[in-house]
Scaffold this active site. Structure first.
Site, short mmCIF file in Angstrom:
data_model
loop_
_atom_site.label_atom_id
_atom_site.label_comp_id
_atom_site.label_asym_id
_atom_site.label_seq_id
_atom_site.Cartn_x
_atom_site.Cartn_y
_atom_site.Cartn_z
N CYS A 63 -23.97 -4.56 33.76
CA CYS A 63 -24.15 -5.14 35.09
C CYS A 63 -25.30 -6.14 35.01
CB CYS A 63 -24.52 -4.05 36.09
SG CYS A 63 -23.37 -2.69 36.12
N LYS A 115 -6.97 -15.68 31.36
CA LYS A 115 -7.56 -14.46 30.81
C LYS A 115 -6.69 -13.25 31.16
CE LYS A 115 -10.34 -11.85 28.61
NZ LYS A 115 -10.16 -11.83 27.15
N ARG A 175 -21.82 -10.73 33.25
CA ARG A 175 -22.14 -9.34 32.89
C ARG A 175 -21.35 -8.33 33.73
NH1 ARG A 175 -26.60 -8.80 29.96
NH2 ARG A 175 -26.81 -6.63 30.60
N LYS A 229 -4.79 -15.16 17.22
CA LYS A 229 -6.13 -15.71 17.42
C LYS A 229 -6.18 -17.17 17.02
CE LYS A 229 -7.81 -13.61 19.70
NZ LYS A 229 -6.79 -12.68 20.03
N TRP A 278 -20.49 -4.06 36.98
CA TRP A 278 -19.35 -3.84 36.08
C TRP A 278 -19.15 -2.33 36.12
CZ3 TRP A 278 -15.62 -6.45 33.73
CH2 TRP A 278 -14.88 -5.79 32.75
N GLU A 318 -2.28 -10.17 14.79
CA GLU A 318 -3.45 -10.51 15.62
C GLU A 318 -4.17 -11.72 15.04
OE1 GLU A 318 -4.23 -9.92 18.45
OE2 GLU A 318 -6.30 -10.55 18.61
N ASN A 326 -28.77 -1.16 35.69
CA ASN A 326 -27.78 -1.50 34.66
C ASN A 326 -27.96 -0.47 33.56
OD1 ASN A 326 -25.98 -2.72 32.88
ND2 ASN A 326 -27.61 -3.91 31.92
N GLY A 327 -26.87 0.20 33.20
CA GLY A 327 -26.93 1.21 32.14
C GLY A 327 -26.13 2.44 32.55
N HIS A 387 13.25 -13.31 2.84
CA HIS A 387 14.57 -13.29 3.50
C HIS A 387 14.75 -14.49 4.42
CE1 HIS A 387 15.48 -9.35 1.90
NE2 HIS A 387 14.22 -9.02 2.16
N GLU A 439 -3.69 -19.47 19.42
CA GLU A 439 -3.95 -19.60 20.86
C GLU A 439 -5.21 -20.43 21.15
OE1 GLU A 439 -4.88 -16.12 23.18
OE2 GLU A 439 -5.70 -15.09 21.46
C1 AGP Z 1 -5.25 -12.31 23.57
O1 AGP Z 1 -6.22 -13.10 22.89
C2 AGP Z 1 -4.55 -13.08 24.66
N1 AGP Z 1 -5.48 -13.64 25.56
C3 AGP Z 1 -3.43 -12.31 25.33
O2 AGP Z 1 -2.44 -12.10 24.35
C4 AGP Z 1 -3.77 -10.93 25.92
O3 AGP Z 1 -4.04 -10.02 24.90
C5 AGP Z 1 -2.55 -10.44 26.71
O4 AGP Z 1 -2.30 -11.34 27.76
C6 AGP Z 1 -2.74 -9.03 27.28
O5 AGP Z 1 -3.80 -9.04 28.20
P1 AGP Z 1 -4.36 -7.62 28.69
O6 AGP Z 1 -4.90 -6.92 27.50
O7 AGP Z 1 -5.42 -7.97 29.69
O8 AGP Z 1 -3.22 -6.86 29.31
#
Ligand code: AGP
Length: 608
Positions: A2, A603, A27, A485, A75, A481, A101-102, A504, A488
């Site tokens: 927080c 996000k 935060r 990374k 948070w 993954e 905060n904590g 294949h 994206e």
């Molecule tokens: C991950 O880097 C991406 N931003 C995206 O794939 C994300 O993981 C996905 O949209 C799922 O989001 P969530 O974990 O908030 O459900």
């Protein structure tokens, strides 16, 4: 995590506090509150939602006149986001106000003690205990009450405290949660972090553990927990304001990568007690856990990739079959869910529409849902029957890093717990794995320190058109993954492939100089992976290998090798991902991309 801010001086406190809190929203931002000494006693306002709501509620602080106050942006950890749970918290007479905060680890015992003394609680938070405990010890001397309260508290805290009978003084204290204080010609400040007060002063003093600060409009005093006055030296901050929110890092993504040792620790530590794993949030007895016959994991994006790792780890340790689904597929494929199956949904934001829909689909069919979620009180957290929170704190960068690695360790804990109750994991192996798990944060830190080496290598591939990631078994999961990374945030096309599958068809795409990242952390598959490396190199590929320190053969096959420290093979994804995160990050930085806010992305994908 927080954010707290406090001010005492010649200016109106509320606008200073609100401005400071706006610099700390990274935060935490699910609720906020402010308390200011007004004409009669302490005035306060609280609100759920972003800080903007509180700003509007107080007309930017104009409705809260006074020159001394404290504020908080939350948070949620204990208790969902709500007005009652928002800080500041008070004693019943509302003559003592606290922002925190904590985490107060012994708050339940203290709460029971205080309730026996007749104290009535109005929130679900741990913080409220502090306000009542101060009330219990306050006999007119605030410092005495603070010292006595702190001696009974276990856990972490950064505190701002007001006593109505002492309107000329602001109090602060710190243990394990960050706290700074500052001063200029107009007053004195407290804050969780530099950005909150950088606009007012660049001379700040870092409060150390178990130190207490007594601040007046023109001076301040520092004390240790033994009530001795101590001297502290301020430091000069040379960051610019924007950088400061990122604590000096260029991007939130890099800052969050570097938070991973701490957030992995925060996720595993509360669940490892006396050499055993205790996941109280499961709310299932050992017998119920041992009766689990099948597990379905449903998620999107990186959370789905964590689920793929979870499949390998849970199946290898507990021998329970695991099916992993993309939530957007699960919700429309009329899935077959057997009686007695455990359904797990994974989500950082807890608001992903597809994952929420999948949760509702499984719930409609009568299945209990376990959520592995990062945002407390989010929709998925609220609708799941049980929630295993990943304590990664607010994740600002769109590309997830610390929440993803926290999801991995949450799945490891679950896998070990299931294996233990099912008897597929002996005592010795359990203890060995527990030791490996607890070493991960230190090993992650070691790998993060190779960033210069990774950056140098990444700069050779800024113009790449295609980059492939290959791996077998659990290394296929981490390749998924690593590939996501990279693409994206750098916008370079990339694919992850099961290494045995490349021949294949897809191997036809390999050309002279194509970069192939071969992840090989499973000793029993080292030789197989070397064959795959030879295969792609024969077609012109340049191969970067990410492998265990004991893999001495691979150096002859791959062009460039990154070694990861030794750990249990089932936990290797947590280490292999670090160089892959750094690689994706530095390619994106080198290409001048907007790393924290990549094009076309959000996000949290709250639409289908
Ligand atoms: C991950 O880097 C991406 N931003 C995206 O794939 C994300 O993981 C996905 O949209 C799922 O989001 P969530 O974990 O908030 O459900």
């Amino acid at each position: 995590m927080c954010g707290i801010v406090g001010y005492i001086g010649g200016k109106q406190a509320a606008p200073v506090i609100l401005d400071g809190l706006s610099k700390l929203e990274y935060r935490g931002y699910d609720s906020a509150g402010i308390a200011v000494f007004g004409g009669e006693g302490i005035n306060y306002k609280k609100s759920t939602g972003r800080l903007k709501v509180l700003e509007n509620l107080t007309r930017g602080g104009a409705d809260m006149p006074g020159c001394c106050g404290i504020g908080h942006t939350r948070w949620a950890t204990h208790g969902v986001p709500s007005n009652e749970n928002a800080h500041p918290h008070f004693n019943q007479k509302e003559t003592i106000s606290v922002v925190h905060n904590g985490i107060i680890e012994n708050y339940l015992q203290l709460k029971k003690f205080l309730e026996k003394k007749g104290y009535v609680f109005v929130s679900e938070t741990d913080t409220e205990v502090l306000a009542h405990l101060l009330d219990y010890y306050y006999k007119g001397n605030p410092m005495e009450a603070i010292f006595r309260m702190l001696r009974r508290v276990e856990g972490s805290y950064a505190l701002g405290i007001l006593f109505a009978e002492h309107p000329d003084t602001l109090f602060a204290a710190r243990k394990d949660s960050p706290l700074i204080v500052g001063q200029n010609e107009e007053g004195c400040f407290i804050a969780s972090d530099v950005p909150a007060i950088l606009k007012y002063t660049r001379r700040v003093t870092y409060v150390d553990n178990q130190e207490i600060v007594k601040l007046h409009a023109s001076h301040m005093h520092f004390y240790n927990i033994d009530e001795e006055e101590i001297r502290k030296e301020p430091v000069l901050i040379d960051w610019d304001e924007n950088a400061a929110e990122k604590a000096g890092y260029e991007h939130f993504m890099l800052k969050e990568m570097y938070e991973q040792p701490k957030t992995v620790t925060a996720t595993i530590s509360p669940r490892i007690q006396k050499g055993d794993i205790r996941i109280e949030e499961l709310d299932m007895s050992d017998e119920e856990l041992a009766a689990v016959k099948k597990i379905h994991i449903v998620a999107c994006g990186s959370a789905y990739h964590a689920g793929v790792t979870g499949k390998y780890v849970i199946e290898r340790l507990s021998r329970i079959p695991v099916e992993v689904d993309l939530a957007s597929e699960f919700r429309y494929r009329d899935p077959i869910l057997e009686e007695g199956a455990m359904v797990i949904v994974i989500s950082q934001s807890g608001e992903t529409a597809d994952t929420l829909a999948a949760l509702r689909e499984a719930k409609k069919r009568g299945f209990r849902i376990l959520g592995i979620v990062n945002v407390v009180g989010s929709s998925i957290a609220r609708e799941a029957d049980n929630v295993l929170y990943t304590w990664a704190g607010p994740e600002i960068a769109v590309a997830t890093t610390k929440a993803y690695t926290a999801q991995l360790v949450a799945l490891y804990l679950l896998a070990m717990k299931l294996a233990k109750v099912k008897g597929t994991l002996g005592k010795e192996e359990f203890e060995h794995l527990l030791g490996c798990l607890e070493r991960l944060p230190y090993q992650i830190e070691r790998l993060l320190n190779t960033k210069e080496q990774i950056q140098k290598f990444a700069n050779r591939y800024l113009a790449a058109k295609d980059i492939f990631f290959i791996g077998r078994g659990i290394d296929y999961a981490i390749s998924l993954e690593g590939s996501l990374k990279l693409k994206e945030i750098s916008y370079i096309h990339s694919e992850a492939y099961a290494a045995g599958e490349l021949k294949h068809g897809t191997i036809s795409l390999i050309e002279e100089g194509t970069l192939v990242t071969a992840v090989s952390t499973q000793p029993e598959l080292y030789q197989k992976m070397i064959s795959n490396i030879v295969e792609v190199r024969a077609r012109g590929a340049f191969v970067m290998a990410v492998t265990g320190e004991d893999n001495r053969e691979i150096g002859k096959a791959a062009d460039y090798v990154i070694y990861i420290p030794e750990t249990a093979p089932v936990f290797a994804n947590s280490l292999a991902i670090i160089p892959l995160q750094l690689f994706g990050y530095y390619v994106a930085v080198g290409r001048g991309c907007d790393v924290d806010k990549p094009r076309n992305l959000a996000k949290s994908v709250t639409v289908e």
